[in-house]
Design a protein around this motif. Structure first.
Motif, PDB file in Angstrom:
ATOM      1  N   PRO A 267       1.010  -1.079   0.005  1.00  0.00           N
ATOM      2  CA  PRO A 267      -0.076  -0.105  -0.148  1.00  0.00           C
ATOM      3  C   PRO A 267       0.950   1.430  -0.266  1.00  0.00           C
ATOM      4  N   GLY A 268       1.972   1.287   0.224  1.00  0.00           N
ATOM      5  CA  GLY A 268       3.015   2.381   0.115  1.00  0.00           C
ATOM      6  C   GLY A 268       3.599   2.519   1.660  1.00  0.00           C
ATOM      7  N   ILE A 269       4.461   3.540   1.451  1.00  0.00           N
ATOM      8  CA  ILE A 269       5.180   4.132   2.773  1.00  0.00           C
ATOM      9  C   ILE A 269       4.460   4.559   3.967  1.00  0.00           C
ATOM     10  N   PHE A 270       3.163   4.817   3.774  1.00  0.00           N
ATOM     11  CA  PHE A 270       2.227   5.195   5.135  1.00  0.00           C
ATOM     12  C   PHE A 270       1.829   3.987   5.755  1.00  0.00           C
ATOM     13  N   ASN A 271       1.913   2.817   5.220  1.00  0.00           N
ATOM     14  CA  ASN A 271       1.398   1.574   5.951  1.00  0.00           C
ATOM     15  C   ASN A 271       2.230   1.095   6.872  1.00  0.00           C
ATOM     16  N   SER A 272       1.897   0.765   8.307  1.00  0.00           N
ATOM     17  CA  SER A 272       2.741   0.344   9.281  1.00  0.00           C
ATOM     18  C   SER A 272       3.789  -0.633   8.907  1.00  0.00           C
ATOM     19  N   ALA A 273       3.272  -1.598   8.156  1.00  0.00           N
ATOM     20  CA  ALA A 273       4.161  -2.816   7.730  1.00  0.00           C
ATOM     21  C   ALA A 273       4.963  -2.477   6.442  1.00  0.00           C
ATOM     22  N   TYR A 274       5.376  -1.301   6.223  1.00  0.00           N
ATOM     23  CA  TYR A 274       5.951  -1.010   4.994  1.00  0.00           C
ATOM     24  C   TYR A 274       7.598  -1.481   5.172  1.00  0.00           C
ATOM     25  N   PHE A 275       7.929  -1.253   6.504  1.00  0.00           N
ATOM     26  CA  PHE A 275       9.512  -1.517   6.645  1.00  0.00           C
ATOM     27  C   PHE A 275       9.416  -3.273   6.224  1.00  0.00           C
ATOM     28  N   GLU A 276       8.503  -4.134   6.542  1.00  0.00           N
ATOM     29  CA  GLU A 276       8.282  -5.392   6.269  1.00  0.00           C
ATOM     30  C   GLU A 276       8.258  -5.650   4.848  1.00  0.00           C
ATOM     31  N   HIS A 277       7.650  -4.845   3.887  1.00  0.00           N
ATOM     32  CA  HIS A 277       7.434  -4.765   2.589  1.00  0.00           C
ATOM     33  C   HIS A 277       8.838  -4.561   1.957  1.00  0.00           C
TER      34      HIS A 277
ATOM     35  N   PHE B  60      11.445  -5.016   3.350  1.00  0.00           N
ATOM     36  CA  PHE B  60      12.664  -6.159   3.757  1.00  0.00           C
ATOM     37  C   PHE B  60      12.352  -7.350   2.623  1.00  0.00           C
ATOM     38  N   LEU B  61      11.162  -7.721   2.550  1.00  0.00           N
ATOM     39  CA  LEU B  61      10.634  -8.833   1.878  1.00  0.00           C
ATOM     40  C   LEU B  61      11.181  -8.978   0.464  1.00  0.00           C
ATOM     41  N   ALA B  62      10.881  -7.626  -0.017  1.00  0.00           N
ATOM     42  CA  ALA B  62      11.342  -7.385  -1.459  1.00  0.00           C
ATOM     43  C   ALA B  62      12.810  -7.384  -1.738  1.00  0.00           C
ATOM     44  N   ARG B  63      13.405  -6.841  -0.823  1.00  0.00           N
ATOM     45  CA  ARG B  63      14.911  -6.814  -0.852  1.00  0.00           C
ATOM     46  C   ARG B  63      15.439  -8.403  -0.722  1.00  0.00           C
ATOM     47  N   GLU B  64      14.814  -9.116   0.289  1.00  0.00           N
ATOM     48  CA  GLU B  64      15.017 -10.597   0.560  1.00  0.00           C
ATOM     49  C   GLU B  64      14.985 -11.392  -0.670  1.00  0.00           C
ATOM     50  N   MET B  65      13.861 -11.041  -1.359  1.00  0.00           N
ATOM     51  CA  MET B  65      13.385 -11.890  -2.734  1.00  0.00           C
ATOM     52  C   MET B  65      14.150 -11.424  -3.759  1.00  0.00           C
ATOM     53  N   GLY B  66      14.750 -10.028  -3.873  1.00  0.00           N
ATOM     54  CA  GLY B  66      15.357  -9.544  -5.073  1.00  0.00           C
ATOM     55  C   GLY B  66      14.280  -8.860  -6.054  1.00  0.00           C
ATOM     56  N   VAL B  67      12.971  -8.874  -5.555  1.00  0.00           N
ATOM     57  CA  VAL B  67      11.896  -8.455  -6.358  1.00  0.00           C
ATOM     58  C   VAL B  67      11.581  -6.982  -6.201  1.00  0.00           C
ATOM     59  N   PRO B  68      10.988  -6.500  -7.338  1.00  0.00           N
ATOM     60  CA  PRO B  68      10.612  -4.926  -7.228  1.00  0.00           C
ATOM     61  C   PRO B  68       9.392  -4.764  -6.201  1.00  0.00           C
ATOM     62  N   LEU B  69       9.602  -3.863  -5.423  1.00  0.00           N
ATOM     63  CA  LEU B  69       8.298  -3.474  -4.394  1.00  0.00           C
ATOM     64  C   LEU B  69       7.486  -2.219  -5.091  1.00  0.00           C
ATOM     65  N   VAL B  70       6.305  -2.785  -5.471  1.00  0.00           N
ATOM     66  CA  VAL B  70       5.565  -1.867  -6.352  1.00  0.00           C
ATOM     67  C   VAL B  70       4.291  -1.210  -5.556  1.00  0.00           C
ATOM     68  N   GLU B  71       3.760  -0.195  -6.022  1.00  0.00           N
ATOM     69  CA  GLU B  71       2.643   0.261  -5.483  1.00  0.00           C
ATOM     70  C   GLU B  71       1.477   0.228  -6.438  1.00  0.00           C
ATOM     71  N   GLY B  72       0.353   0.348  -6.048  1.00  0.00           N
ATOM     72  CA  GLY B  72      -0.869   0.256  -7.014  1.00  0.00           C
ATOM     73  C   GLY B  72      -0.773   1.069  -8.466  1.00  0.00           C
TER      74      GLY B  72
END
Lengths: 489, 341
Positions: A240-250, A252-264
């Motif tokens: 959902p983007g940087i305002f989401n409280s779990a953004y850090f995790e998003h 983190f996981l995008a980096r760990e997977m090596g995939v793009p972190l996208v928003e809508g």
């Protein structure tokens, strides 16, 4: 370590005043004699002095801030970064315990996926009267748009977080399944990193199950369930983007997977296919690990006001051109009402007895369950089944007589909306508190990743209720976390 | 068979939004550093009593007169420094810029190194901790030095750890654009700083102001080495605008800007960069085509204005080429638009 396996360790240091009371303690109640690894760990811990532990704790806290391992609370004027408090004392799970938990989690995930397939296809379990049809079709999280859709591998719940507690006897009990967008796994990995940096002497020489391969496993699973024709599938994580409280995790996981972190707004649907906007133009996307609730996913299909989602994405999904993880409509399976039926669901599909028990649950929609609940209101926790978040529930032993009588009326007005459970005496673990090492209640959320098969991250997130006597482990209510050590042997 | 180089595919998948945020992250960090330099030089002018309008000039070159008027009725060291350092309701203050930098960094966190992110966190935590106390006259220089050092640390970590794909090029583009723009503002501050009554152009007071500008740009010693006996307005302006070896000159920044854009075009096949490169070359040609003396005679301030407008045009061209329509409408968390000051 020189501790003899046949004797209890002598406790005279940091743990000297530790008293777990009537509760099962994850570290100290380990039978007579305790397993040698745990005995030696207790001994090591006991040898720390409190001042040293506090110093390390504040070093860890400063590091969490600097690393930005924070969840962000936005106010009108500014953003406030909070860390999830980290307790230095690990929570221990033995190899045998883990084998049991892991098998139980696999079994539940298998049953949940079979159940979801069934209710979005033939509905055999409803026809056979094992689960009431109204409970499923009347559930707000049941998504008719999923009817008849064949998801790759039959997997709906690609990422599952199972909340597990232990009672005073040490028995593992499932509190709830999180089959939508469970969060917290980033803390598992970060806690381990932090732990090995801050407490290297405590972990030294111990054979712990590693947690670092989560990203690889997740990436592989998500690639596995991409549409068949995608030879080199592009996986993305939709946040959902940087305002989401779990953004850090998003992140983190995008980096760990090596995939793009996208928003809508980075995605667009053309001809029922999903693309991401890059500086070189549109690029195809095949699997979306979405950390966005169903309701916000597609304004064409669900909430029309959602600015976070991607118009047309459900059309692309139904056309089989993109895989969503988790699938749309999994919320019906982790609902509290369905939870009560899960032992029956496991037996129905897998023809097995549940490996992990539920907390004994009385279904107030059934006459027997309602009667029992009414007779024992003062001793039970009664929860509405519809929503999560602990709203509208009553904890009998903590309620006044008036509250109980008033609740009795509410319950009778709509019994099917409630389940009841005994108050479980949650297990405890030594935790660094103002007065030294004290008992605090803990739970456990293992994470299961399912592509074509299921892999369970060893351990999971151990949350701890930092307030004395509190049973609430949620981060919003004074909860913290611990590193979870699964012993390899 | 020719050797197949690393496939372009992975490199070509940079999200438009990432490119935009990388550019702005770099711009904001560069802007903070230059704002510290501007405050520092203004403080020198005021402390040495060489100016008649003191703190007014920094407000003018940032075109903040209107905003400042609603912030404070008196223009003095304390009010101006608070306005530019710790005022959260001023989008051009260092605390707001640091916040904006961090929010952009947060958006591209999957791309930037952990070390960059950690430094940025420590930096923003430091900036947030600043209080009006720090605006006291005797602490300004130390504060500016600290801010500059933090920005330079960030730049160094970026140079040493950021993976050099297109994201890095957009970072370099952002830094170059901002550095060129800010260099023109640093030069322009001399235009806006009135000499105290009686002091003439070319007088010792005038020269001491030019020296302060050079020092603020970290160019004093290089300049001395290059032109030991010839410190005049013309030579200083020439050095800051046209010297190809000075890292903070306009011409060096423009050269880097063209280089990064060319890398996008040739290494990553992004042909939409071509007309933007031409535009940058055009600015360089006009800068090269006249001496500093000619620029001074024709009007230094007007020329600085023209360069700033051109740089704004380059920014707009980049946005149109690489993050068209929706992605460009991305609002900043604080609600302010990401624009040149």
């Amino acid at each position: 370590m020189t501790t003899s396996p046949s004797s209890r360790p002598v406790i005279s240091g940091a743990l000297a005043d530790y008293d777990a009371g009537d509760y099962f303690c994850e570290m100290m109640h380990r039978g007579e004699p305790p397993p040698p690894e745990i005995a030696s760990l207790v001994q090591r811990l006991d040898h720390f002095d409190l001042a040293q532990l506090r110093q390390r704790a504040s070093a860890a806290e400063a590091e969490l801030f600097n690393l930005g391992i924070t969840f962000t609370v936005y106010t009108e004027r500014e953003s406030i970064d909070r860390i999830l408090p980290f307790d230095l004392i690990p929570r221990i799970i033995t190899a045998a315990e883990w084998a049991h938990v892991e098998a139980g989690v696999r079994q539940r995930v298998a049953a949940l996926n079979r159940f979801l397939w069934d209710i979005y296809h033939d509905g055999a379990i409803l026809r056979d009267g094992v689960v009431p049809t109204a409970l499923v079709h009347g559930n707000p999280n049941y998504r008719p748009v999923m009817r008849g859709l064949d998801v790759p591998g039959g997997t709906y719940v690609h990422i599952c977080g199972t909340d597990i507690i232990r009672d005073e006897h040490g028995a593992f009990l499932v509190l709830e399944d999180n089959a939508r967008t469970p969060s917290g796994v980033s803390y598992v990995l970060e806690n381990r990193q932090m732990m090995l940096r801050v407490m290297p002497d405590l972990a030294d020489g111990l054979d712990l199950r590693p947690v670092g391969e989560y990203g690889l496993q997740l990436q592989a699973a998500l690639a596995e369930v991409a549409p068949d024709w995608a030879s080199d599938p592009q996986v993305v994580l939709l946040s959902p983007g940087i305002f989401n409280s779990a953004y850090f995790e998003h992140v983190f996981l995008a980096r760990e997977m090596g995939v793009p972190l996208v928003e809508g707004r980075d995605l667009v649907v053309q001809n029922d296919r999903v693309f991401m906007r890059t500086i070189g133009g549109l690029r195809p996307v095949h699997t979306i690990y979405r950390r966005l609730d169903d309701a916000f996913l597609d304004p064409e299909c669900f909430n029309p006001d959602s600015l976070l989602g991607v118009p047309g994405i459900v059309r692309a999904y139904r056309a089989g051109n993109v895989t969503l993880a988790n699938a749309v409509g999994t919320g019906v399976a982790d609902d509290k009402a369905i939870y009560a039926y899960l032992p029956r669901i496991i037996r129905y599909y897998l023809n097995e007895e549940p490996i992990l028990q539920n907390v004994p649950t009385h279904i107030c929609g059934e006459a027997e369950g309602l009667q029992y609940t009414l007779d024992n209101l003062a001793d039970l926790v009664v929860k509405p089944v519809g929503e999560s978040g602990g709203y509208g529930m009553i904890i009998g032993p903590h309620a006044t007589r008036d509250e109980i009588e008033s609740f009795r009326k509410t319950l009778l007005a709509n019994p099917a909306n409630y389940i009841s459970q005994p108050v479980v005496k949650l297990s405890v673990a030594p935790t660094l508190c103002d007065n030294g090492l004290e008992k605090r209640h803990v739970d456990l959320r293992p994470f299961a990743v399912t592509g074509r098969s299921t892999w369970v991250l060893p351990g999971g997130l151990s949350r701890v209720a930092l307030r004395k006597g509190s049973l609430v482990v949620n981060s919003s209510q004074g909860g913290g976390s611990k590193d979870t050590w699964v012993l390899a042997s | 068979m020719t050797t197949v180089s690393t496939p372009l595919r992975a490199g070509n998948d940079l999200l438009s939004r990432y490119a935009e945020c990388m550019l702005w992250l770099a711009r904001y960090m560069e802007r903070i550093e230059n704002l510290a330099r501007l405050i520092d030089v203004t403080e020198t002018f005021v402390r040495t009593g060489s100016t008649a309008n003191g703190w007014q000039s920094i407000i003018e070159i940032n075109a903040d007169s209107e905003r400042f008027a609603s912030y404070s009725t008196t223009i003095n060291a304390e009010s101006v420094i608070n306005f530019y350092v710790s005022a959260r309701d001023n989008p051009n203050s260092i605390v707001s810029l640091a916040h904006a930098a961090r929010e952009n960094a947060r958006a591209v966190r999957p791309l930037i190194s952990t070390e960059m992110w950690v430094q940025l966190n420590m930096f923003t935590n430091f900036i947030r901790s600043l209080s009006p106390e720090h605006a006291r006259q005797n602490q300004i220089s130390a504060l500016c030095a600290r801010i500059k050092r933090e920005c330079q640390t960030q730049a160094g970590i970026t140079d040493g750890t950021l993976y050099r794909d297109q994201a890095w090029h957009f970072h370099m583009i952002g830094r170059s654009l901002e550095r060129a723009d800010q260099a023109t503002r640093l030069i322009d501050i001399k235009y806006h700083t009135l000499l105290r009554p009686g002091a003439m152009v070319g007088s010792p007071v005038d020269i001491s102001q030019w020296t302060a500008v050079l020092r603020a740009a970290a160019g004093y010693h290089a300049f001395r080495r290059l032109l030991p006996r010839d410190l005049t307005p013309g030579t200083v302006v020439g050095f800051l605008l046209k010297n190809d070896s000075f890292p903070r000159s306009v011409s060096t920044a423009l050269r880097q800007l063209a280089l990064s854009l060319s890398a996008l075009r040739t290494d990553y096949g992004l042909r939409q960069a071509a007309p933007i490169i031409e535009r940058v070359h055009g600015v360089r040609a006009i800068l090269d085509g006249q001496t500093a003396q000619q620029i001074l005679i024709r009007g230094l301030h007007e020329f600085m204005d023209w360069v700033q407008v051109e740089l704004q045009g380059v920014q707009t061209d980049i946005a149109t080429a690489f993050w068209p329509h929706e992605a460009a409408a991305a609002p900043l968390p604080t609600g302010q638009s990401q624009s040149q000051s």
